[in-house]
Design a protein around this motif. Structure first.
Motif, PDB file in Angstrom:
ATOM      1  N   SER A 185       8.437   5.160   7.867  1.00  0.00           N
ATOM      2  CA  SER A 185       8.369   4.623   6.501  1.00  0.00           C
ATOM      3  C   SER A 185       7.534   3.361   6.396  1.00  0.00           C
ATOM      4  N   SER A 186       7.183   2.743   7.534  1.00  0.00           N
ATOM      5  CA  SER A 186       6.406   1.503   7.560  1.00  0.00           C
ATOM      6  C   SER A 186       7.052   0.466   6.636  1.00  0.00           C
ATOM      7  N   MET A 187       6.245  -0.225   5.814  1.00  0.00           N
ATOM      8  CA  MET A 187       6.772  -1.309   4.977  1.00  0.00           C
ATOM      9  C   MET A 187       6.953  -0.876   3.529  1.00  0.00           C
ATOM     10  N   THR A 188       7.138   0.431   3.300  1.00  0.00           N
ATOM     11  CA  THR A 188       7.263   0.929   1.932  1.00  0.00           C
ATOM     12  C   THR A 188       8.499   0.393   1.223  1.00  0.00           C
ATOM     13  N   TRP A 189       9.489  -0.062   1.999  1.00  0.00           N
ATOM     14  CA  TRP A 189      10.708  -0.616   1.394  1.00  0.00           C
ATOM     15  C   TRP A 189      10.448  -1.995   0.791  1.00  0.00           C
ATOM     16  N   TYR A 190       9.324  -2.585   1.092  1.00  0.00           N
ATOM     17  CA  TYR A 190       9.038  -3.950   0.639  1.00  0.00           C
ATOM     18  C   TYR A 190       7.791  -3.993  -0.242  1.00  0.00           C
ATOM     19  N   ALA A 191       7.544  -2.915  -0.971  1.00  0.00           N
ATOM     20  CA  ALA A 191       6.337  -2.836  -1.806  1.00  0.00           C
ATOM     21  C   ALA A 191       6.280  -3.953  -2.842  1.00  0.00           C
ATOM     22  N   GLY A 192       7.431  -4.412  -3.309  1.00  0.00           N
ATOM     23  CA  GLY A 192       7.454  -5.455  -4.326  1.00  0.00           C
ATOM     24  C   GLY A 192       7.899  -6.809  -3.809  1.00  0.00           C
ATOM     25  N   ASP A 193       8.015  -6.951  -2.494  1.00  0.00           N
ATOM     26  CA  ASP A 193       8.488  -8.205  -1.892  1.00  0.00           C
ATOM     27  C   ASP A 193       7.303  -9.127  -1.637  1.00  0.00           C
ATOM     28  N   LEU A 194       7.208 -10.210  -2.399  1.00  0.00           N
ATOM     29  CA  LEU A 194       6.076 -11.126  -2.304  1.00  0.00           C
ATOM     30  C   LEU A 194       5.996 -11.779  -0.927  1.00  0.00           C
ATOM     31  N   PRO A 257      -2.249   8.313 -12.311  1.00  0.00           N
ATOM     32  CA  PRO A 257      -0.915   8.736 -12.797  1.00  0.00           C
ATOM     33  C   PRO A 257       0.174   8.738 -11.724  1.00  0.00           C
ATOM     34  N   GLN A 258      -0.183   9.034 -10.463  1.00  0.00           N
ATOM     35  CA  GLN A 258       0.846   9.147  -9.422  1.00  0.00           C
ATOM     36  C   GLN A 258       1.524   7.813  -9.115  1.00  0.00           C
ATOM     37  N   TRP A 259       0.956   6.700  -9.591  1.00  0.00           N
ATOM     38  CA  TRP A 259       1.537   5.380  -9.297  1.00  0.00           C
ATOM     39  C   TRP A 259       2.228   4.768 -10.506  1.00  0.00           C
ATOM     40  N   LYS A 260       2.486   5.570 -11.536  1.00  0.00           N
ATOM     41  CA  LYS A 260       3.123   5.041 -12.746  1.00  0.00           C
ATOM     42  C   LYS A 260       4.521   4.517 -12.479  1.00  0.00           C
ATOM     43  N   GLY A 261       5.150   4.990 -11.414  1.00  0.00           N
ATOM     44  CA  GLY A 261       6.502   4.535 -11.097  1.00  0.00           C
ATOM     45  C   GLY A 261       6.553   3.121 -10.545  1.00  0.00           C
ATOM     46  N   LEU A 262       5.409   2.572 -10.134  1.00  0.00           N
ATOM     47  CA  LEU A 262       5.361   1.215  -9.610  1.00  0.00           C
ATOM     48  C   LEU A 262       5.275   0.209 -10.753  1.00  0.00           C
ATOM     49  N   SER A 263       5.952  -0.904 -10.585  1.00  0.00           N
ATOM     50  CA  SER A 263       5.857  -1.970 -11.575  1.00  0.00           C
ATOM     51  C   SER A 263       4.499  -2.658 -11.459  1.00  0.00           C
ATOM     52  N   GLY A 264       4.181  -3.522 -12.416  1.00  0.00           N
ATOM     53  CA  GLY A 264       2.916  -4.250 -12.363  1.00  0.00           C
ATOM     54  C   GLY A 264       2.807  -5.113 -11.117  1.00  0.00           C
ATOM     55  N   THR A 265       3.916  -5.769 -10.746  1.00  0.00           N
ATOM     56  CA  THR A 265       3.918  -6.600  -9.542  1.00  0.00           C
ATOM     57  C   THR A 265       3.692  -5.762  -8.299  1.00  0.00           C
ATOM     58  N   GLU A 266       4.361  -4.624  -8.233  1.00  0.00           N
ATOM     59  CA  GLU A 266       4.217  -3.750  -7.074  1.00  0.00           C
ATOM     60  C   GLU A 266       2.797  -3.213  -6.956  1.00  0.00           C
ATOM     61  N   ARG A 267       2.173  -2.875  -8.078  1.00  0.00           N
ATOM     62  CA  ARG A 267       0.795  -2.385  -8.035  1.00  0.00           C
ATOM     63  C   ARG A 267      -0.165  -3.495  -7.595  1.00  0.00           C
ATOM     64  N   GLY A 268       0.064  -4.707  -8.064  1.00  0.00           N
ATOM     65  CA  GLY A 268      -0.782  -5.823  -7.653  1.00  0.00           C
ATOM     66  C   GLY A 268      -0.661  -6.111  -6.170  1.00  0.00           C
ATOM     67  N   LEU A 269       0.581  -6.158  -5.678  1.00  0.00           N
ATOM     68  CA  LEU A 269       0.798  -6.396  -4.249  1.00  0.00           C
ATOM     69  C   LEU A 269       0.266  -5.243  -3.406  1.00  0.00           C
ATOM     70  N   ALA A 270       0.450  -4.017  -3.897  1.00  0.00           N
ATOM     71  CA  ALA A 270      -0.043  -2.847  -3.161  1.00  0.00           C
ATOM     72  C   ALA A 270      -1.563  -2.867  -3.064  1.00  0.00           C
TER      73      ALA A 270
END
Length: 448
Positions: A185-194, A257-270
């Motif tokens: 799973s790598s770091m997918t659990w921390y997609a929104g962790d600054l 479209p596949q990333w619509k589930g991510l929040s704005g913060t998560e998309r920016g960090l990603a």
């Protein structure tokens, strides 16, 4: 190092043999029953693949690190990452220094080759600087990551996770222990962790800049005009790749479209994380199998470029890209050579850059095609795997565990070649320069 005095062995040969020896020792240790969670011996090929990936700071794995390897096995992997990232010769010289033994001229010569230093003078002092700086950066990174992991995993495991991921990130290895939550799973659990995103990204960038660049920055601070040309090129190309990649991921990929589930913060960090990770640490905070095909291609290009000379990163290096771009620019300007920042590049540097680029591209394409043909894997996925291996990155589209033993051997070779470096491999195989006292007559050839 006594071996060097008794045998006429070149520095390049010392480097490749040192990495090979470390890989074999690591593989043997990982086959011990104590290295696995089950207490059973790991298959030698799995152990060899893991040892190669750790030593070559790649991150491709055929077994989940947390679920398959015991605490002892994880410790061996971390040691291989640290020594492989800093360089086998660097660590050997460091041990000699700490033991109080005098470092001879030949050992200094080997050290120069190992870290791509411009001269032998001051090489021991530079080694001391490298070790102190690396340990300081890894220590600070471990503390910051432990602040996040300790509340989640407990004090002891949180500290261990902080240390492991800090070293893995700084050495651009990409190994992780998050398989405790879900395998691979790598770091997918921390997609929104600054905190986790920024610390790991910063460690990757610092590890990939190169030891000589650190020294230049340390010595000249903000007086950029005093930097060596190499440091200037590294900093410019690194900035261009980071900004350009970040804009591409942010404006194009994560608007799909596949990333619509991510929040704005998560998309920016990603966007930031996925730009940094391919250069060349195999962490990811999103499911890479969901990436669009243009983004997969951009990611492969970033993986092939990698980091900078004398760093913990792989790839054909930022300076190679810079020299090629300057050479092309020189053609557009109808100049006889390449220049930048008021300095002209030697012709041998341009030739070396062209040779290195061609070698990497040929091996990348050959490896991908062979894996595709042998295992009937989609060509794009096979090429992605090949680029990840030769760039010592560790990112995957989920096919590493599916490839056959033959394809594993191909990936092992690509990881090994990517870590020791193309020119080092060439110099090791051609121990003596092929200089001649006379030259052939010159004749014009039309290209283009």
């Amino acid at each position: 190092m006594r071996f060097l005095r008794r045998n006429r062995i070149t520095p390049a040969q010392v480097v490749i043999l040192g990495f090979l020896f470390q890989i074999l020792v690591g593989a043997c240790l990982l086959t011990l029953p104590v290295s696995t969670q089950s207490g059973q011996r790991a298959p030698f090929l799995d152990a060899l693949f893991t040892a190669t990936s750790a030593t070559c700071v790649t991150g491709l794995v055929v077994q989940d690190t947390a679920q398959y390897w015991s605490a002892f096995g994880q410790g061996i992997i971390l040691l291989l990452i640290q020594v492989g990232g800093m360089g086998v010769v660097t660590m050997a010289v460091a041990i000699s220094m700490f033991s109080g033994r005098k470092i001879g001229l030949r050992e200094r010569w080997v050290m120069q080759e190992s870290i791509s230093a411009p001269q032998v003078g001051g090489i021991v002092r530079m080694t001391s600087f490298i070790l102190k700086t690396a340990l300081l950066i890894e220590g600070v990174g471990a503390i910051l990551l432990a602040l996040r992991f300790c509340p989640e995993f407990g004090l002891g495991k949180g500290i261990w996770y902080g240390i492991f991921h800090s070293i893995s990130a700084f050495c651009n290895a990409g190994f992780d222990l998050m398989g405790e939550k879900a395998a691979f799973s790598s770091m997918t659990w921390y997609a929104g962790d600054l905190l986790v995103n920024m610390v790991i990204c910063l460690l990757i960038v610092l590890g990939g800049l190169g030891f000589l660049t650190w020294q230049d920055i340390s010595a000249n601070k903000w007086h950029i005009s005093r930097y060596r040309l190499q440091s200037k090129l590294i900093l410019v190309i690194t900035l261009v790749l980071l900004v350009g990649g970040g804009l591409f991921y942010g404006l194009y990929e994560f608007s799909q479209p596949q990333w619509k589930g991510l929040s704005g913060t998560e998309r920016g960090l990603a966007s930031i994380f996925q730009t940094v990770a391919p250069r060349t640490a195999g962490f990811n905070t999103v499911d890479l199998t969901q990436l669009s095909q243009p983004t997969i291609l951009i990611t492969m290009l970033l993986m092939l470029v990698g980091g900078s000379p004398g760093s913990t990163a792989g790839g054909f290096k930022t300076t190679t890209l810079a020299v090629l771009m300057l050479a092309v620019l020189g053609v557009f300007r109808r100049q006889s050579g390449a220049s930048a920042f008021g300095r002209r590049l030697p012709e041998i540097v341009i030739r070396n850059a062209c040779a290195l680029f061609v070698i990497y591209v040929l091996l990348f394409l050959t490896g991908g095609l062979l894996i595709c043909c042998i295992d009937d894997i989609p060509l794009l996925s096979a090429l992605f795997e090949s680029a990840s291996a030769i760039g010592t990155v560790g990112l995957t589209l989920g096919v590493t565990t599916q490839v056959s033993p033959v394809s594993q051997v191909i990936l092992i070779f690509l990881m090994y070649f990517g870590r020791v470096g193309g020119l080092t491999m060439i110099y090791a195989m051609t121990a003596h320069p092929g200089g001649v006292s006379s030259q052939y007559p010159q004749e014009q050839v039309t290209v283009g």
